[in-house]
Motif scaffolding. Sequence first.
Motif, PDB file in Angstrom:
ATOM      1  N   SER A   2       0.837  -1.195   0.000  1.00 18.02           N
ATOM      2  CA  SER A   2       0.000   0.000   0.000  1.00 18.02           C
ATOM      3  C   SER A   2       0.871   1.243   0.000  1.00 18.02           C
ATOM      4  O   SER A   2       1.888   1.297   0.689  1.00 18.02           O
ATOM      5  CB  SER A   2      -0.857   0.026   1.257  1.00 18.02           C
ATOM      6  OG  SER A   2      -1.776  -1.020   1.199  1.00 18.02           O
ATOM      7  N   HIS A  15     -11.226   0.544   4.477  1.00 16.20           N
ATOM      8  CA  HIS A  15     -10.745  -0.828   4.687  1.00 16.20           C
ATOM      9  C   HIS A  15     -11.783  -1.703   5.390  1.00 16.20           C
ATOM     10  O   HIS A  15     -11.616  -2.911   5.438  1.00 16.20           O
ATOM     11  CB  HIS A  15      -9.417  -0.835   5.462  1.00 16.20           C
ATOM     12  CG  HIS A  15      -9.558  -0.336   6.866  1.00 16.20           C
ATOM     13  ND1 HIS A  15     -10.084  -1.098   7.872  1.00 16.20           N
ATOM     14  CD2 HIS A  15      -9.269   0.865   7.409  1.00 16.20           C
ATOM     15  CE1 HIS A  15     -10.097  -0.388   8.984  1.00 16.20           C
ATOM     16  NE2 HIS A  15      -9.616   0.804   8.736  1.00 16.20           N
ATOM     17  N   ALA A  44     -10.570  -0.258  -3.148  1.00 15.37           N
ATOM     18  CA  ALA A  44     -11.476  -0.888  -2.173  1.00 15.37           C
ATOM     19  C   ALA A  44     -12.884  -1.080  -2.737  1.00 15.37           C
ATOM     20  O   ALA A  44     -13.506  -2.134  -2.542  1.00 15.37           O
ATOM     21  CB  ALA A  44     -11.537  -0.039  -0.897  1.00 15.37           C
ATOM     22  N   ARG A 174      -8.323   4.432   6.330  1.00 14.70           N
ATOM     23  CA  ARG A 174      -6.902   4.562   6.664  1.00 14.70           C
ATOM     24  C   ARG A 174      -6.317   5.722   5.883  1.00 14.70           C
ATOM     25  O   ARG A 174      -6.369   5.677   4.649  1.00 14.70           O
ATOM     26  CB  ARG A 174      -6.181   3.277   6.284  1.00 14.70           C
ATOM     27  CG  ARG A 174      -4.669   3.288   6.555  1.00 14.70           C
ATOM     28  CD  ARG A 174      -4.045   1.989   6.061  1.00 14.70           C
ATOM     29  NE  ARG A 174      -4.117   1.884   4.616  1.00 14.70           N
ATOM     30  CZ  ARG A 174      -3.215   2.411   3.795  1.00 14.70           C
ATOM     31  NH1 ARG A 174      -2.192   3.070   4.255  1.00 14.70           N
ATOM     32  NH2 ARG A 174      -3.325   2.270   2.485  1.00 14.70           N
TER      33      ARG A 174
END
Length: 274
Positions: A2, A15, A44, A174
Amino acid sequence: MSARPKKHYGQHFLHERGVIERIVAAISPRPGEHVVEIGPGEGALTLPLLRAAGHLSAIELDAELIEPLRLRAAGAGQLEIIHADVLKVDLTSLAGGHKLRLAGNLPYYVSSPILFHCLVHAGAIADMHFMLQKEVVDRMAAGPGGKVYGRLSVMLQLACRVEPLLRVAPGAFRPPPKVESAVVRLVPLDPARRPDPALARAIDVVVRAAFGQRRKTLANALRGLLDADAIRAAGIDPRARAEDVPPSGFVRLARHADTSNLQVGPHLVDNAGQ
Ligand code: SAM
């Protein structure tokens, strides 16, 4: 691997699986639909949307995210990545005569310009599902009579059906943003129910002027555009304030506005306010 999220691009990556599943279920994409995601980030939402629709266009500004996203999406479907600022993308051309389904966990620093950009292209859009700051969703959905009701509420509600869907806590991202978030569904109204361009321009000017000085009475805030008699002719009390007027009231006010003043009134537009 990431990437480190970049603050200046408004990167807060989702997430929490449950939240992702609920958003994808709310969108419920079907094969053959043209889904366009704004700001796919690390994918995502992109991957589950792509698997469901089979094809997806994703508009991403951050060059560093593009190749990793392409690799991650391999085998999930046909992904078209458009490396661009969404504000510069002509969504009507992208639609190519069909209707787009827009989705995205929007970068909050630029969410209002993105919303207004989408409204310009509303004729090419079937629906939109956006994650935004909860406070923005509250403003979008607010009815008259309170502080939250403002220019965003009126302009969006005249163009779309606004449906808040779910609240999302900072821990789902995040890094976690400082504010609560919410997902909203926007469905553009039938073109027959939307104001024509000249009236839309008049509404824009009247709404900006009214909320630009929201503590003043309409008679004062709309000086130069409508006098007290014209405000009354629109069925509105000139002593009322902007926050008392429903969206349909602004349409009536715009119909009675002195349109010759609209040509000379860009100062009203600049001095926007909410
Ligand atoms: N969709 C991903 C997720 O939910 O994890 C990322 C969401 S993140 C809040 C916003 C994304 O929009 C980032 O990937 C960011 O780089 C991208 N972005 C920021 N400004 C943009 C712009 N003007 N046009 C297109 N994408 C933009």
